[in-house]
Design a protein around this motif. Structure first.
Motif, PDB file in Angstrom:
ATOM      1  N   MET A   1      -7.414   1.279  -3.210  1.00 13.66           N
ATOM      2  CA  MET A   1      -7.001   0.902  -1.863  1.00 13.66           C
ATOM      3  C   MET A   1      -5.482   0.747  -1.864  1.00 13.66           C
ATOM      4  N   ALA A   2      -4.830   1.226  -0.815  1.00 16.60           N
ATOM      5  CA  ALA A   2      -3.371   1.160  -0.720  1.00 16.60           C
ATOM      6  C   ALA A   2      -2.927  -0.279  -0.482  1.00 16.60           C
ATOM      7  N   ASN A   3      -1.679  -0.568  -0.867  1.00 16.80           N
ATOM      8  CA  ASN A   3      -1.136  -1.898  -0.621  1.00 16.80           C
ATOM      9  C   ASN A   3      -0.970  -2.118   0.877  1.00 16.80           C
ATOM     10  N   PRO A   4      -1.243  -3.336   1.357  1.00 15.14           N
ATOM     11  CA  PRO A   4      -1.082  -3.588   2.786  1.00 15.14           C
ATOM     12  C   PRO A   4       0.402  -3.553   3.172  1.00 15.14           C
ATOM     13  N   ALA A   5       0.664  -3.191   4.436  1.00 13.82           N
ATOM     14  CA  ALA A   5       2.041  -3.204   4.937  1.00 13.82           C
ATOM     15  C   ALA A   5       2.544  -4.637   4.925  1.00 13.82           C
ATOM     16  N   ARG A   6       3.827  -4.798   4.645  1.00 14.57           N
ATOM     17  CA  ARG A   6       4.401  -6.135   4.597  1.00 14.57           C
ATOM     18  C   ARG A   6       5.587  -6.213   5.528  1.00 14.57           C
ATOM     19  N   ASP A   7       5.777  -7.395   6.142  1.00 13.81           N
ATOM     20  CA  ASP A   7       6.952  -7.558   6.991  1.00 13.81           C
ATOM     21  C   ASP A   7       8.143  -7.943   6.126  1.00 13.81           C
ATOM     22  N   THR A   8       9.275  -8.254   6.753  1.00 15.00           N
ATOM     23  CA  THR A   8      10.507  -8.489   6.000  1.00 15.00           C
ATOM     24  C   THR A   8      10.416  -9.707   5.090  1.00 15.00           C
ATOM     25  N   ASP A   9       9.541 -10.645   5.410  1.00 13.39           N
ATOM     26  CA  ASP A   9       9.415 -11.831   4.560  1.00 13.39           C
ATOM     27  C   ASP A   9       8.259 -11.726   3.575  1.00 13.39           C
ATOM     28  N   GLY A  10       7.574 -10.617   3.570  1.00 10.58           N
ATOM     29  CA  GLY A  10       6.543 -10.400   2.566  1.00 10.58           C
ATOM     30  C   GLY A  10       5.165 -10.882   2.942  1.00 10.58           C
ATOM     31  N   ALA A  11       4.941 -11.290   4.186  1.00 12.42           N
ATOM     32  CA  ALA A  11       3.602 -11.711   4.594  1.00 12.42           C
ATOM     33  C   ALA A  11       2.755 -10.467   4.822  1.00 12.42           C
ATOM     34  N   ALA A  12       1.597 -10.422   4.188  1.00 14.87           N
ATOM     35  CA  ALA A  12       0.735  -9.250   4.314  1.00 14.87           C
ATOM     36  C   ALA A  12       0.222  -9.128   5.740  1.00 14.87           C
ATOM     37  N   ARG A  13       0.204  -7.898   6.247  1.00 18.23           N
ATOM     38  CA  ARG A  13      -0.336  -7.636   7.573  1.00 18.23           C
ATOM     39  C   ARG A  13      -1.737  -7.089   7.428  1.00 18.23           C
ATOM     40  N   SER A  19     -11.163  -6.563   3.642  1.00 22.63           N
ATOM     41  CA  SER A  19     -12.300  -7.476   3.538  1.00 22.63           C
ATOM     42  C   SER A  19     -11.920  -8.870   4.038  1.00 22.63           C
ATOM     43  N   GLN A  20     -10.613  -9.145   4.159  1.00 22.77           N
ATOM     44  CA  GLN A  20     -10.154 -10.459   4.588  1.00 22.77           C
ATOM     45  C   GLN A  20      -9.700 -10.431   6.055  1.00 22.77           C
ATOM     46  N   SER A  21     -10.290  -9.560   6.842  1.00 23.89           N
ATOM     47  CA  SER A  21      -9.845  -9.391   8.217  1.00 23.89           C
ATOM     48  C   SER A  21      -9.969 -10.699   8.998  1.00 23.89           C
ATOM     49  N   GLY A  22      -8.872 -11.072   9.661  1.00 23.29           N
ATOM     50  CA  GLY A  22      -8.891 -12.223  10.532  1.00 23.29           C
ATOM     51  C   GLY A  22      -8.882 -13.569   9.848  1.00 23.29           C
ATOM     52  N   ARG A  23      -8.430 -13.624   8.604  1.00 28.49           N
ATOM     53  CA  ARG A  23      -8.385 -14.927   7.922  1.00 28.49           C
ATOM     54  C   ARG A  23      -7.382 -15.830   8.617  1.00 28.49           C
ATOM     55  N   PRO A  24      -7.753 -17.073   8.916  1.00 29.32           N
ATOM     56  CA  PRO A  24      -6.797 -17.999   9.552  1.00 29.32           C
ATOM     57  C   PRO A  24      -5.557 -18.234   8.699  1.00 29.32           C
ATOM     58  N   ALA A  25      -5.693 -18.272   7.389  1.00 35.27           N
ATOM     59  CA  ALA A  25      -4.541 -18.500   6.510  1.00 35.27           C
ATOM     60  C   ALA A  25      -3.547 -17.347   6.628  1.00 35.27           C
ATOM     61  N   THR A  26      -4.044 -16.113   6.729  1.00 40.07           N
ATOM     62  CA  THR A  26      -3.173 -14.951   6.888  1.00 40.07           C
ATOM     63  C   THR A  26      -2.439 -15.028   8.215  1.00 40.07           C
ATOM     64  N   GLU A  29       0.262 -17.611   7.968  1.00 36.74           N
ATOM     65  CA  GLU A  29       1.337 -17.071   7.129  1.00 36.74           C
ATOM     66  C   GLU A  29       2.212 -16.105   7.930  1.00 36.74           C
ATOM     67  N   GLN A  30       1.589 -15.252   8.725  1.00 39.14           N
ATOM     68  CA  GLN A  30       2.343 -14.301   9.538  1.00 39.14           C
ATOM     69  C   GLN A  30       3.140 -15.012  10.636  1.00 39.14           C
ATOM     70  N   VAL A  31       2.537 -16.027  11.244  1.00 41.69           N
ATOM     71  CA  VAL A  31       3.247 -16.789  12.278  1.00 41.69           C
ATOM     72  C   VAL A  31       4.467 -17.470  11.677  1.00 41.69           C
ATOM     73  N   MET A  32       4.322 -18.083  10.524  1.00 44.91           N
ATOM     74  CA  MET A  32       5.450 -18.761   9.884  1.00 44.91           C
ATOM     75  C   MET A  32       6.546 -17.759   9.514  1.00 44.91           C
ATOM     76  N   ALA A  33       6.153 -16.568   9.057  1.00 44.86           N
ATOM     77  CA  ALA A  33       7.137 -15.537   8.716  1.00 44.86           C
ATOM     78  C   ALA A  33       7.916 -15.120   9.957  1.00 44.86           C
ATOM     79  N   GLU A  34       7.245 -15.004  11.089  1.00 44.59           N
ATOM     80  CA  GLU A  34       7.930 -14.633  12.336  1.00 44.59           C
ATOM     81  C   GLU A  34       8.826 -15.768  12.818  1.00 44.59           C
ATOM     82  N   LEU A  35       8.373 -17.008  12.678  1.00 44.95           N
ATOM     83  CA  LEU A  35       9.179 -18.144  13.133  1.00 44.95           C
ATOM     84  C   LEU A  35      10.458 -18.294  12.316  1.00 44.95           C
ATOM     85  N   ARG A  36      10.420 -17.887  11.034  1.00 50.19           N
ATOM     86  CA  ARG A  36      11.630 -17.955  10.220  1.00 50.19           C
ATOM     87  C   ARG A  36      12.703 -16.982  10.714  1.00 50.19           C
TER      88      ARG A  36
END
Length: 81
Positions: A1-13, A19-26, A29-36
């Motif tokens: 399986m290919a590596n997931p795309a990552r934003d500039t702060d490294g949070a996995a998209r 298999s982890q679709s829609g995890r609240p922790a993810t 993590e993405q919200v915090m990366a955007e807020l930074r």
């Protein structure tokens, strides 16, 4: 399986088929990366933006008021007020 795309702060998209679709922790993590990435405006920028918004709203209010008066006059002509 290919590596997931990552934003500039490294949070996995989320990738389709993860298999982890829609995890609240993810999501958190993405919200915090955007807020930074958020940059707070300076006091002068905030004042300038506020004035621009007020002026725009006043112009739009005048435009709508003018249209309302025009349509009121036209309706008066058509139906005889």
């Amino acid at each position: 399986m290919a590596n997931p795309a990552r934003d500039t702060d490294g949070a996995a998209r989320h990738q389709a088929g993860d298999s982890q679709s829609g995890r609240p922790a993810t999501f958190v993590e993405q919200v915090m990366a955007e807020l930074r990435k958020v940059v707070q405006p300076t006091r002068n920028e905030l004042i300038t933006y506020t004035i621009v918004v007020f002026v725009f709203v006043l112009v739009m209010m005048a435009f709508v008021f003018g249209l309302d008066q025009l349509f009121q006059w036209l309706v008066g002509l058509v139906f005889g007020a």
